[in-house]
Design a protein around this motif. Structure first.
Motif, PDB file in Angstrom:
ATOM      1  N   TYR A  72      12.328   9.743   1.376  1.00 27.22           N
ATOM      2  CA  TYR A  72      11.179   9.138   1.992  1.00 27.22           C
ATOM      3  C   TYR A  72      11.631   8.046   2.743  1.00 27.22           C
ATOM      4  N   ARG A  73      10.832   7.695   3.775  1.00 26.18           N
ATOM      5  CA  ARG A  73      10.986   6.394   4.409  1.00 26.18           C
ATOM      6  C   ARG A  73       9.733   5.648   4.728  1.00 26.18           C
ATOM      7  N   ASP A  74       9.743   4.438   4.240  1.00 21.89           N
ATOM      8  CA  ASP A  74       8.500   3.575   4.412  1.00 21.89           C
ATOM      9  C   ASP A  74       8.530   3.108   5.922  1.00 21.89           C
TER      10      ASP A  74
ATOM     11  N   LYS B 234       0.715  -1.290  -0.160  1.00 20.67           N
ATOM     12  CA  LYS B 234       0.080  -0.284   0.124  1.00 20.67           C
ATOM     13  C   LYS B 234       0.863   1.217  -0.120  1.00 20.67           C
ATOM     14  N   TRP B 235       2.085   1.253   0.868  1.00 24.46           N
ATOM     15  CA  TRP B 235       2.818   2.458   0.870  1.00 24.46           C
ATOM     16  C   TRP B 235       3.565   2.688  -0.431  1.00 24.46           C
ATOM     17  N   TYR B 236       4.196   1.553  -0.763  1.00 25.95           N
ATOM     18  CA  TYR B 236       4.595   1.760  -2.268  1.00 25.95           C
ATOM     19  C   TYR B 236       3.966   2.067  -3.266  1.00 25.95           C
ATOM     20  N   GLU B 237       2.657   1.767  -3.398  1.00 27.97           N
ATOM     21  CA  GLU B 237       1.577   2.202  -4.463  1.00 27.97           C
ATOM     22  C   GLU B 237       1.459   3.761  -4.284  1.00 27.97           C
TER      23      GLU B 237
ATOM     24  N   ARG C 192      -0.562  12.546  -3.274  1.00 33.55           N
ATOM     25  CA  ARG C 192      -1.033  11.057  -2.800  1.00 33.55           C
ATOM     26  C   ARG C 192      -0.875  11.231  -1.170  1.00 33.55           C
ATOM     27  N   GLY C 193      -0.369  12.236  -0.543  1.00 30.03           N
ATOM     28  CA  GLY C 193      -0.350  12.200   1.013  1.00 30.03           C
ATOM     29  C   GLY C 193       1.046  11.658   1.653  1.00 30.03           C
ATOM     30  N   LEU C 194       2.100  11.742   0.759  1.00 28.43           N
ATOM     31  CA  LEU C 194       3.497  11.512   1.367  1.00 28.43           C
ATOM     32  C   LEU C 194       4.299  12.792   1.456  1.00 28.43           C
TER      33      LEU C 194
END
Length: 113
Positions: free
Chosen positions: A98-100, A19-22, A79-81
């Motif tokens: 960015y950090r997952d 979900k995060w990588y999408e 997209r919210g990041l």
């Protein structure tokens, strides 16, 4: 010599990472290799993949250079990041990091303006 790049990102929980990588990359994976591995082809012969490997999660560090740095960072923000860090190096090259959820570092770089 032709080169291919297949860069791996180990994650703790596949579903959450997917979900995060999408969200970060703006699309579902190009293909799903297995129940615990998904692949995004960023350009011909250049791909990143996530794989559930909890014992290795949180140690990846990748930087991807793009033509339109500011547009990409803006699209990711839509997209919210947001990047955890933005830098401009002495030669003018810019980077957004960015950090997952596991702490893996995915950076995007861009040429000087």
């Amino acid at each position: 010599m032709a080169l291919d790049l297949y860069a791996g990102i180990p994650v703790t929980e596949y579903a959450a990472a997917l979900k995060w990588y999408e969200q970060l990359l703006g699309s579902p994976p190009t293909f799903v290799a297995s129940d615990t591995e998904a692949v995004w082809e960023l350009a011909e012969h250049r791909a990143v993949f996530i794989e559930q490997r909890p014992e290795h999660a949180g140690h990846a560090m990748h930087t991807i250079f793009v033509d339109d740095f500011e547009a990409l960072v803006a699209q990711i923000a839509e997209r919210g990041l947001e990047p955890v860090e933005r830098e401009t190096y002495s030669n003018g090259v810019r980077k957004a990091t960015y950090r997952d959820p596991d702490g893996n570092e995915i950076g995007f770089g861009g040429a000087p303006v």
